[in-house]
Design a protein around this motif. Sequence first.
Motif, PDB file in Angstrom:
ATOM      1  N   ALA A 149     -26.384 -81.379  27.550  1.00  0.00           N
ATOM      2  CA  ALA A 149     -25.272 -80.642  28.160  1.00  0.00           C
ATOM      3  C   ALA A 149     -25.760 -79.675  29.227  1.00  0.00           C
ATOM      4  N   SER A 150     -27.009 -79.206  29.092  1.00  0.00           N
ATOM      5  CA  SER A 150     -27.565 -78.268  30.067  1.00  0.00           C
ATOM      6  C   SER A 150     -29.079 -78.396  30.081  1.00  0.00           C
ATOM      7  N   ASP A 151     -29.690 -77.892  31.149  1.00  0.00           N
ATOM      8  CA  ASP A 151     -31.149 -77.882  31.220  1.00  0.00           C
ATOM      9  C   ASP A 151     -31.728 -77.022  30.101  1.00  0.00           C
ATOM     10  N   GLU A 152     -31.029 -75.948  29.758  1.00  0.00           N
ATOM     11  CA  GLU A 152     -31.487 -75.064  28.678  1.00  0.00           C
ATOM     12  C   GLU A 152     -31.574 -75.816  27.351  1.00  0.00           C
ATOM     13  N   ASP A 153     -30.583 -76.670  27.097  1.00  0.00           N
ATOM     14  CA  ASP A 153     -30.598 -77.471  25.872  1.00  0.00           C
ATOM     15  C   ASP A 153     -31.800 -78.409  25.849  1.00  0.00           C
ATOM     16  N   ALA A 154     -32.118 -78.973  27.005  1.00  0.00           N
ATOM     17  CA  ALA A 154     -33.268 -79.884  27.095  1.00  0.00           C
ATOM     18  C   ALA A 154     -34.570 -79.145  26.831  1.00  0.00           C
ATOM     19  N   VAL A 155     -34.701 -77.940  27.394  1.00  0.00           N
ATOM     20  CA  VAL A 155     -35.907 -77.134  27.167  1.00  0.00           C
ATOM     21  C   VAL A 155     -36.050 -76.792  25.692  1.00  0.00           C
ATOM     22  N   TYR A 156     -34.955 -76.341  25.081  1.00  0.00           N
ATOM     23  CA  TYR A 156     -34.964 -75.994  23.666  1.00  0.00           C
ATOM     24  C   TYR A 156     -35.414 -77.190  22.824  1.00  0.00           C
ATOM     25  N   ASP A 157     -34.870 -78.354  23.126  1.00  0.00           N
ATOM     26  CA  ASP A 157     -35.170 -79.552  22.345  1.00  0.00           C
ATOM     27  C   ASP A 157     -36.623 -79.967  22.495  1.00  0.00           C
ATOM     28  N   VAL A 158     -37.123 -80.007  23.715  1.00  0.00           N
ATOM     29  CA  VAL A 158     -38.482 -80.501  23.926  1.00  0.00           C
ATOM     30  C   VAL A 158     -39.510 -79.544  23.324  1.00  0.00           C
ATOM     31  N   LEU A 159     -39.260 -78.237  23.388  1.00  0.00           N
ATOM     32  CA  LEU A 159     -40.191 -77.277  22.797  1.00  0.00           C
ATOM     33  C   LEU A 159     -40.220 -77.413  21.279  1.00  0.00           C
ATOM     34  N   ARG A 160     -39.058 -77.549  20.695  1.00  0.00           N
ATOM     35  CA  ARG A 160     -38.975 -77.673  19.239  1.00  0.00           C
ATOM     36  C   ARG A 160     -39.619 -78.981  18.761  1.00  0.00           C
ATOM     37  N   LEU A 161     -39.337 -80.055  19.469  1.00  0.00           N
ATOM     38  CA  LEU A 161     -39.904 -81.348  19.104  1.00  0.00           C
ATOM     39  C   LEU A 161     -41.421 -81.368  19.290  1.00  0.00           C
ATOM     40  N   SER A 162     -41.893 -80.726  20.343  1.00  0.00           N
ATOM     41  CA  SER A 162     -43.323 -80.710  20.639  1.00  0.00           C
ATOM     42  C   SER A 162     -44.110 -79.989  19.548  1.00  0.00           C
ATOM     43  N   LYS A 163     -43.615 -78.827  19.137  1.00  0.00           N
ATOM     44  CA  LYS A 163     -44.265 -78.099  18.036  1.00  0.00           C
ATOM     45  C   LYS A 163     -44.230 -78.943  16.767  1.00  0.00           C
ATOM     46  N   GLY A 164     -43.105 -79.599  16.529  1.00  0.00           N
ATOM     47  CA  GLY A 164     -42.994 -80.456  15.357  1.00  0.00           C
ATOM     48  C   GLY A 164     -44.040 -81.553  15.350  1.00  0.00           C
ATOM     49  N   MET A 165     -44.364 -82.090  16.542  1.00  0.00           N
ATOM     50  CA  MET A 165     -45.381 -83.138  16.613  1.00  0.00           C
ATOM     51  C   MET A 165     -46.771 -82.599  16.279  1.00  0.00           C
ATOM     52  N   THR A 166     -47.061 -81.350  16.656  1.00  0.00           N
ATOM     53  CA  THR A 166     -48.341 -80.751  16.275  1.00  0.00           C
ATOM     54  C   THR A 166     -48.484 -80.754  14.765  1.00  0.00           C
ATOM     55  N   TYR A 167     -47.439 -80.331  14.083  1.00  0.00           N
ATOM     56  CA  TYR A 167     -47.467 -80.246  12.626  1.00  0.00           C
ATOM     57  C   TYR A 167     -47.436 -81.646  11.999  1.00  0.00           C
ATOM     58  N   LYS A 168     -46.617 -82.534  12.575  1.00  0.00           N
ATOM     59  CA  LYS A 168     -46.529 -83.900  12.050  1.00  0.00           C
ATOM     60  C   LYS A 168     -47.887 -84.592  12.099  1.00  0.00           C
ATOM     61  N   ASN A 169     -48.548 -84.519  13.247  1.00  0.00           N
ATOM     62  CA  ASN A 169     -49.830 -85.194  13.406  1.00  0.00           C
ATOM     63  C   ASN A 169     -50.899 -84.588  12.507  1.00  0.00           C
ATOM     64  N   ALA A 170     -50.845 -83.262  12.321  1.00  0.00           N
ATOM     65  CA  ALA A 170     -51.822 -82.605  11.457  1.00  0.00           C
ATOM     66  C   ALA A 170     -51.638 -83.032  10.004  1.00  0.00           C
ATOM     67  N   VAL A 171     -50.405 -82.957   9.502  1.00  0.00           N
ATOM     68  CA  VAL A 171     -50.154 -83.298   8.096  1.00  0.00           C
ATOM     69  C   VAL A 171     -50.414 -84.784   7.840  1.00  0.00           C
ATOM     70  N   ALA A 172     -50.199 -85.623   8.858  1.00  0.00           N
ATOM     71  CA  ALA A 172     -50.509 -87.045   8.729  1.00  0.00           C
ATOM     72  C   ALA A 172     -52.001 -87.318   8.880  1.00  0.00           C
ATOM     73  N   ARG A 173     -52.746 -86.258   9.140  1.00  0.00           N
ATOM     74  CA  ARG A 173     -54.208 -86.315   9.282  1.00  0.00           C
ATOM     75  C   ARG A 173     -54.626 -87.285  10.375  1.00  0.00           C
ATOM     76  N   LEU A 174     -54.032 -87.060  11.541  1.00  0.00           N
ATOM     77  CA  LEU A 174     -54.355 -87.835  12.729  1.00  0.00           C
ATOM     78  C   LEU A 174     -55.111 -86.951  13.717  1.00  0.00           C
ATOM     79  N   PRO A 175     -56.042 -87.522  14.484  1.00  0.00           N
ATOM     80  CA  PRO A 175     -56.806 -86.728  15.448  1.00  0.00           C
ATOM     81  C   PRO A 175     -56.028 -86.512  16.746  1.00  0.00           C
TER      82      PRO A 175
END
Length: 346
Positions: free
Chosen positions: A49-75
């Motif tokens: 709906a807005s550029d702000e929504d896109a920024v919010y989503d990508v930042l949240r998803l990106s941090k989630g991937m850091t945690y996802k990859n770590a807990v999955a024990r991926l390099p």
Amino acid sequence: MAVFNQVEFDNHEQVVFCSDEASGLKAIIAVHNTKLGPAVGGCRLWNYASDEDAVYDVLRLSKGMTYKNAVARLPFGGGKSVIIGDAKTIKSEALFRAFGKHLDRLGGSYYSAEDVNITTGDVMVMHKETNYVMGLEGKSGNPSPFTALGTFLGIKAAYQHKYGHQDLAGIKVAVQGLGAVAYTLCKHLHEAGAELFVTDINEESVQRVVNDFNATAVGIDEIYDLDVDVYAPCALGATVNDDTIPRIKATIIAGCANNQLAESRHGEIIREKGILYAPDYVINAGGIINVYYETKPEGYDEAAATKHVEGIYDTLTEIFKRSEDEKVSTHIIADKLAQEIIENGL
């Protein structure tokens, strides 16, 4: 537009805004953390709906991937990208080649892959311009079946912890969102004897699951009010929130959507209600685990990838036990586990 002072910014290493006038590309690439390796995370195409929504989503998803990859024990570290637009009208070879060029300029700090509204075919077009993509056809291929398998095993782990057994025959599951991963999840659940209640904004997707797995179709908003055992959010995030929590009758929340909790505090609220929550980035890590195995020097090994995905069951079992012992929400325990791995290494 505020970026640095957003809570979701969380010390991202890099946020890149990408544009290409000829193809209509407007995209954002977020690299959260590369301590364990290059940032890896899919590309989502969504009509924000807005550029702000896109920024919010990508930042949240990106941090989630850091945690996802770590807990999955991926390099891998964590990153994500979003392309802004209507998937029904904006897709073109020029668009994905333009995005591939932007990926290439990052020099390997971030690798992209398929995500919502992006297919492995789209990723192959990006690959014409860059080697910094994963989930390629002819290698690990479509990650959806592996994400679905991990989610199914996560539901079994939750049921085992909650009720002392993992027999899903006769249980009722409400599945919200019926994309590629959720369809395969429904297949696993149906074969295990579960009774399915399903909803999606796409009526064709609903009818397919109704026809193939004898599911019961319900309204988009009705899904929260059902008297079921498991609520499986498999669409976009933030569906566990102040409005929906009082309506949810399920004793287990376990699905493949990202960022299911609207806010961190909602994890504690549902714990106090006696609802067992399978943290999203733990249960839905099957796809990225599968993608990892295409990077092995000896080549992709489906059996090894599947065995690694099956480990999601054990990881969730550990998280459920620690949550019970420490009397804090499962998502807090998952975060602690991720932080321990990031700090101490794999």
